[in-house]
Design an enzyme around this catalytic site. Structure first.
Site, short mmCIF file in Angstrom:
data_model
loop_
_atom_site.label_atom_id
_atom_site.label_comp_id
_atom_site.label_asym_id
_atom_site.label_seq_id
_atom_site.Cartn_x
_atom_site.Cartn_y
_atom_site.Cartn_z
N GLY A 122 0.82 -1.20 0.00
CA GLY A 122 0.00 0.00 0.00
C GLY A 122 0.85 1.26 0.00
O GLY A 122 1.93 1.32 -0.60
N SER A 123 0.39 2.25 0.72
CA SER A 123 1.00 3.58 0.65
C SER A 123 2.37 3.68 1.28
O SER A 123 3.06 4.69 1.10
CB SER A 123 0.07 4.62 1.29
OG SER A 123 -1.10 4.76 0.51
#
Length: 484
Positions: free
Chosen positions: A213-214
């Site tokens: 993810g981020s």
């Protein structure tokens, strides 16, 4: 001597020579192969004829051996706080192949390693006294991670950025290695553990890469700064919001709809975790430049030994531009282990240099003499320039002070971090993974630690799953324990 007798003598001599050659072959070649055969029970009997050497944490043995009854295997392996350290030790079993440190240092721990042999032992073939494995694990950090993860399915890794020493490796749910040591009872335990849907035997910290993810946005930001796409973390980017991915009609939406993500700087984009900024940034850089930076941090490395072989974290190839945009936010086919994301934070914290991570400091013989010192042999390489590292540190500290990572704040410690919430499943139907990677630097002592935490599944409602809510508190507990 007549011709018939002479021929018979020569033939008999050839038969004798053939027998001698065959006997020599069996003794010195086939004999070794038979002796080394895993199915040769004599090897198991010999291995467990006396206590094994130990795996050491902070000067204390977390393994042992105990006498058995009614078996030709005189001893079996025992573990102290087995569930706490299972992701480090693995298991040494009378029934199954050893794993983790138990497997890698099997010969050292049972006394058959050539490094243990004296000249006399080599001549006589005598088995040496077993050696010991001294780990880099900090018991306080290990316990903090294990307790903080609690009943969640997940993993955590802590690394000293300056030395590369791995301070904690935790995977939950865990298991008790002692269940698998006794040949008489290991079979039932093995079946139960493998049937468990939560897969406790899987080392999620080192050997289960998942979408990061981020947290992967740190890698994209590093690539952009090193490439000169942006001069610093406060320069405005060219990032429309919404950003429609190339070749599609699909916008790359942001979790926080009101966040100031349009043309946001890297600092602001990390603070609010703006998908449009890093998706477009990855497209502008191109997948090759992003991959090159990812590989500098350790992605796509099939031979990452710490010394346990970690599964490769992956940045994919042959993507179209829309897929490249998704890769920029740690989605599509990007995967990472908690070890890998801890390495990213460690390199940034250490001025751009990554010291090779390792969880064994030394191996010794039975008398304590050092056979190999892994701390001395740890190498380092520059991943990004010191100026890029300073820029990223500043932005990561903003994330924790004023952004999505406030749950990692610690009094008296400078903390930089990045949250991540990774979608997965068809149409993102499954519960997201919650990530947090960070570093902490004590304002008083100068001690440093880098950590990464991944919560794969918890009891939290889907709407409550976030890196800050689930993973950051675990990271905070680990950093506090490491920096005391």
């Amino acid at each position: 001597m007549n011709k018939t007798i002479r021929r018979a003598s020569v033939f008999a001599l050839l038969l004798v020579l053939a027998l001698l050659v065959r006997a020599t072959w069996v003794q010195f070649y086939d004999g070794k192969a038979l002796a080394d055969d895993n199915d040769n029970r004599r090897n198991v009997i010999e291995t467990y004829s006396r206590p094994l050497g130990n795996i050491i944490v902070a000067g204390d043995a977390i393994t042992g051996s105990t006498r058995t009854k009614g078996s030709d295997l005189a001893y079996k392996r025992t573990y102290r706080n087995g569930k706490l350290y299972a992701a480090v030790t693995g298991y040494a079993s009378q029934a199954y192949a050893a794993t983790q440190l138990e497997g890698i240092y099997k010969d050292l721990l049972n006394g058959t390693d050539n490094q243990l042999k004296s000249v006399l032992d080599t001549v006589t073939g005598k088995r040496s006294d077993p050696g010991n494995v001294l780990t880099t694990i900090d018991p306080a950090v290990q316990k903090a991670a294990y307790d903080a993860l609690g009943g969640n399915k997940g993993a955590a890794v802590a690394v000293d950025p300056k030395t590369g020493r791995i301070l904690a490796v935790v995977s939950t749910p865990s298991y008790d290695p002692g269940q698998l040591t006794d040949a008489n009872t290991a079979g039932a335990a093995w079946k139960k553990l493998n049937a468990d849907k939560d897969k406790p035997l899987t080392n999620r910290a080192l050997r289960q890469p998942l979408p990061p993810g981020s947290t992967f946005k740190l890698v994209v930001a590093a690539a952009a700064l090193e490439d000169g796409l942006y001069k610093n973390v406060d320069e405005h980017t060219d990032s429309p919001d919404p950003y429609v991915m190339p070749g599609t009609t699909r916008p790359l939406e942001n979790e926080n709809k009101s966040a100031p993500c349009e043309n946001a700087s890297i600092r602001v984009a990390l603070r609010y975790s703006c998908n449009n900024v890093f998706g477009k940034m990855a497209v502008n850089l191109g997948q090759d430049k992003v991959r090159a930076m990812a590989e500098k941090f350790g992605f796509n490395d099939d031979e990452l030994d710490v010394p346990v072989r970690a599964y490769a974290s992956v940045y994919p190839s042959d993507m179209d531009k829309a897929q490249t945009a998704l890769s920029g936010i740690g989605q599509f086919d990007v995967t990472a282990t908690p070890l890998q994301m801890a390495m990213v934070s460690a390199a940034i914290a250490n001025g751009g240099k990554l010291v090779s991570p390792h969880m064994v400091s030394q191996i010794t013989d039975s008398g304590g003499d050092v056979l190999k010192d892994y701390d001395d042999s740890a190498d380092s390489k520059e991943i990004v320039s010191s100026s890029t590292a300073e820029q990223l540190q500043s932005a990561m500290e903003t994330v924790v002070k004023d952004g999505t990572g406030t749950n990692a704040l610690i009094d008296g410690v400078t903390v930089g971090g990045k949250t991540g919430t990774a979608q997965h499943g068809e149409n993102n139907s499954k519960t997201p993974y919650a990530w947090f990677t960070s570093y902490g630097k004590s304002d008083s002592s100068g001690k440093e630690v880098a950590v990464a935490v991944m919560v794969e599944q918890s009891d939290a409602a889907r709407s409550e799953v976030s890196g800050n809510g689930l993973a950051a508190p675990v990271a905070k507990a680990m950093m506090q324990a490491a920096l005391k």
